[in-house]
Design a protein around this motif. Structure first.
Motif, short mmCIF file in Angstrom:
data_model
loop_
_atom_site.label_atom_id
_atom_site.label_comp_id
_atom_site.label_asym_id
_atom_site.label_seq_id
_atom_site.Cartn_x
_atom_site.Cartn_y
_atom_site.Cartn_z
N GLN A 194 4.22 -6.15 3.35
CA GLN A 194 4.61 -5.39 2.17
C GLN A 194 4.82 -3.94 2.56
N LYS A 223 3.53 -2.72 -1.66
CA LYS A 223 2.09 -2.96 -1.58
C LYS A 223 1.35 -2.14 -2.65
N GLU A 228 -1.69 -5.81 -7.82
CA GLU A 228 -0.69 -6.77 -7.38
C GLU A 228 0.06 -7.35 -8.58
#
Length: 735
Positions: free
Chosen positions: A295, A345, A466
């Motif tokens: 990421q 990320k 996330e």
């Protein structure tokens, strides 16, 4: 010494700039070029060229008055740029949107009807940046001011980006005005080396907001033509010449990828970049060597858009713009933004940007992205960033119009069945409750009249947890990409590779050099015959090895070695100027420190091969083996040369020679003028050759092809072999 002979010497001995990418012919020029062409009258073709034939011979030059006049609007010259800069739908649309105070509308309109100013910036990590800026200001700015011509304006530093400059003059005026000729030549040659970039001012904003560092992994989803990518690369190299991070530059179109390669890897020589060719809305999840997913710390989603903020440089938009442009791109823009957020990320930041001022393409997309993210994303307040930049805050209310300027307040207003697929819920403003949570006012909109720029929109987004996007969310249409040929593989050198032993022994390369990061573009079974070796840092190597089966990787790293068949050399590989700055510090053989007088003599010599006897350093040079020898006055500016039994020749381009001469205090004005003359002559030849190819294609096809507006359009062959050849002529692949 003859300046003409010196210039020819520069051209003859230039080897590293022999295959430059040929830029696409500007659309508005093409329209003027083909304006008088039709099936029945092929003799009225208007060819703008400096090399017209005259009774089978070149037309003799006639003496011209040595004064400059702007006659672009004179009778007969309008074919290039006669555009009516009016569009009532456009004016009405932006009066209704309230994206800036309505009392500024006349200023807004007047600014859009003027040509876009010229802007450029110096490379952020270049060691000679301050010297180049001083050279420009001391050598050119004083002469411009002394001339007293009110039509000429001295470039001024942007208040919000000190290394960038802008002049209110148009690109055409800068290129053609005699007072600015030397400045223009300076900008062209330094831009060719990547020491500066001719870049629109507003396009410099997204990288400044992302502010990546040397450890960051950066993804540029819609990267071509590459100015923002180059700026991102400069930033990760700012404090580390060999950063641990990398930049993945992606574009969906193969030809634009080749343009991207030229603007990044061929100008900014780096081991920390790879170029991919994928649909940004469907960019694959990429794997790490440990089996996990990579990421990114920073993502730039500078998405495809209507471009209604670029009217000042793309005048063809004036006659065809409608609100439908933004409606048709809305779903694709959401899909690209969602993919960018997925690749980010936690704690990372993404910029969503467009060169449009339309809320349908801007705030509406950001609002839907935040809805889909369900709290995993937040907007970052940009009001305190770049404080000298004038901007308008993002809006929370806007209006939805169709092609015919019919207003829709909600989905209930849709009566036509075909419009139900175009007008979707995400086009409409958020509710009052949503607006409070979204903070759309944290985004920024750049208007043309605020600081004499193009129009632009930027939103800075941070990932807080996330994300788990709903799979049923809008995805936008898939890009139908033509697969023209199979991607060349990347084959990295293995432990104790025979080629490395040859290079290591000949050049005395230190054992700390990571030679297993060298690679070729050949199948492993045929790798021993590769003619070139490239170098990538660990991050790019890891990305390439783990993902080349599922990602179309077009280019990576920088060229470091080329195979040679010379009889006098004792190694199979010579050094490349492209990678010598990185390799130099690892070398213990085949390098010689020379005096400034010898360096000047070689760079200014009108001889292809400079006799060693004429150099003070001849004894030191002859202590090395024949073939590639690196000479240097300054360890930051090593120069690859070829050394024979009695001669020496620099292996650098003519632009790099000029740069080195400038940095050594040599006045290169006359050489620059000759180079400009040669460039114009070559451009004229290229235009004539392109026109002849066009005629041949149409003769073969039996009739000219036309676009929707009646102008002839280029036919792209479906034959993979022909397309490969076309692109190879423009910018060759790595092998």
């Amino acid at each position: 010494m003859s300046i003409d002979l010196l210039y020819r010497s520069l051209v003859r001995t230039s080897i590293s700039s022999s295959n430059h990418f040929v830029s696409d012919f500007p659309h508005h020029l093409a329209q003027g070029l083909f304006a008088n062409f039709n099936e029945k009258s092929t003799r009225t073709i208007m060819v703008h060229s400096s090399r017209r034939k005259f009774n089978g011979k070149k037309k003799p030059h006639e003496p011209r008055e040595n004064t400059w006049r702007d006659d672009r609007d004179a009778p007969g010259n309008q074919g290039y740029r006669e555009v009516l800069k009016e569009n009532e739908k456009y004016w009405t649309y932006y009066k209704e949107q309230n994206v800036f105070p309505i009392e500024q509308f006349d200023e807004f309109r007047a600014a859009l009807q003027r040509d876009l100013p010229v802007s450029f910036r110096f490379q952020g990590c270049h060691k000679d940046r301050e010297q180049l800026i001083h050279e420009m200001e001391s050598r050119f700015f004083g002469k411009i001011m002394e001339a007293g011509d009110t039509a000429v304006c001295v470039p001024k530093s942007l208040p919000w980006y000190k290394e960038a400059y802008q002049t209110p003059m148009s690109r055409t005026a800068v290129r053609s005005h005699p007072i600015l000729a030397q400045l223009h030549n300076f900008l062209v040659t330094e831009a060719e080396l990547g020491n500066l970039s001719r870049q629109e001012a507003v396009s410099m904003i997204p990288p400044l907001l992302l502010a990546p560092t040397s450890e960051h992994y950066v993804l540029d989803l819609c990267a071509a033509p590459g100015s923002k990518t180059t700026q991102l690369l400069e930033m990760i190299h700012e404090n580390d010449e060999n950063p641990k991070g990398m930049v993945i530059a992606n574009d969906v179109d193969m030809k634009r990828c080749y343009m991207l390669i030229h603007h990044t890897l061929k100008r900014f020589r780096t081991a920390a970049c790879a170029v991919t060719c994928e649909d940004a809305a469907r960019f694959p999840q990429i794997s790490d060597s440990d089996g996990g997913l990579i990421q990114f710390d920073r993502v730039l989603a500078d998405v495809i858009c209507s471009g209604d903020g670029t009217l000042r440089k793309n005048p063809e938009i004036w006659k065809k713009w409608t609100p439908q442009d933004g409606l048709g791109l809305h779903r694709m823009q959401i899909a690209i933004a969602r993919k960018g957020a997925q690749q980010l990320k936690v704690g990372g930041r993404m910029v969503y940007s467009t060169c449009s001022m339309n809320p349908i393409e801007d705030e509406a997309v950001v609002a839907q992205l935040l809805r889909d993210a369900k709290g995993s994303l937040k907007l970052v307040d940009t009001s305190k960033l770049l404080p000298e930049l004038k901007r308008e805050s993002g809006v929370t209310q806007w209006k939805v119009f169709d092609r015919d300027m019919k207003l829709y307040n909600s989905l209930d207003d849709i009566s036509e069945e075909k419009m139900k697929k175009v007008i979707v819920q995400s086009l409409f403003p958020p509710t009052e409750e949503e607006a409070k949570e979204m903070n759309l006012h944290y985004a920024m909109r750049i208007t043309p009249h605020a600081q004499d720029t193009g129009g632009f929109f930027v939103a800075l987004i941070e990932k807080v947890v996330e994300s788990d996007f709903d799979g049923s969310a809008a995805n936008g249409p898939a890009w139908k990409k033509k697969k023209m040929f199979k991607d060349e593989p990347f084959t990295f050198l293995k432990l104790d590779d025979e080629r490395w032993r040859d290079i290591h022994n000949h050049y005395g390369v230190d054992d700390t050099f990571q030679y297993q990061n060298l690679f070729s573009r050949r199948l492993e079974s045929n790798d021993a015959n590769s003619r070139q070796l490239f170098y990538a840092n660990d991050a790019v190597k890891n990305f390439v090895k783990e993902n080349m089966a599922k990602v179309s990787i077009q280019n990576a790293g920088m060229k470091m070695f080329s195979r040679t068949e010379g009889k006098v050399e004792n190694t199979r590989f010579r050094l490349s100027q492209e990678g010598i700055r990185y390799l130099f510090k690892f070398m213990n053989k085949q390098k010689v420190k020379i005096g400034a007088e010898d360096m000047l003599y070689m760079l200014k010599s009108e001889e292809n091969l400079v006799p060693l006897e004429k150099l003070e350093c001849k004894t030191d040079v002859r202590k090395n083996q024949n073939g590639t020898v690196v000479v240097y006055c300054d360890e930051d500016e090593p120069v690859c040369t070829w050394v024979g039994y009695h001669t020496i020749a620099p292996y650098i381009s003519k632009e790099e020679r000029l740069h080195l001469l400038r940095m050594m205090g040599v006045d290169c004005a006359e050489i620059e003028l000759l180079m400009k003359s040669k460039r114009k002559e070559k451009a004229a030849q290229d235009r004539e050759a392109a026109w002849q190819r066009k005629l041949e294609e149409e003769k073969t096809a039996g009739q000219p092809s036309t676009s929707s507006d009646g102008a002839p359009t280029e036919q792209i062959s479906e034959s993979p072999a022909e397309n490969i050849q076309e692109m190879a002529d423009a910018e060759p692949a790595q092998e």
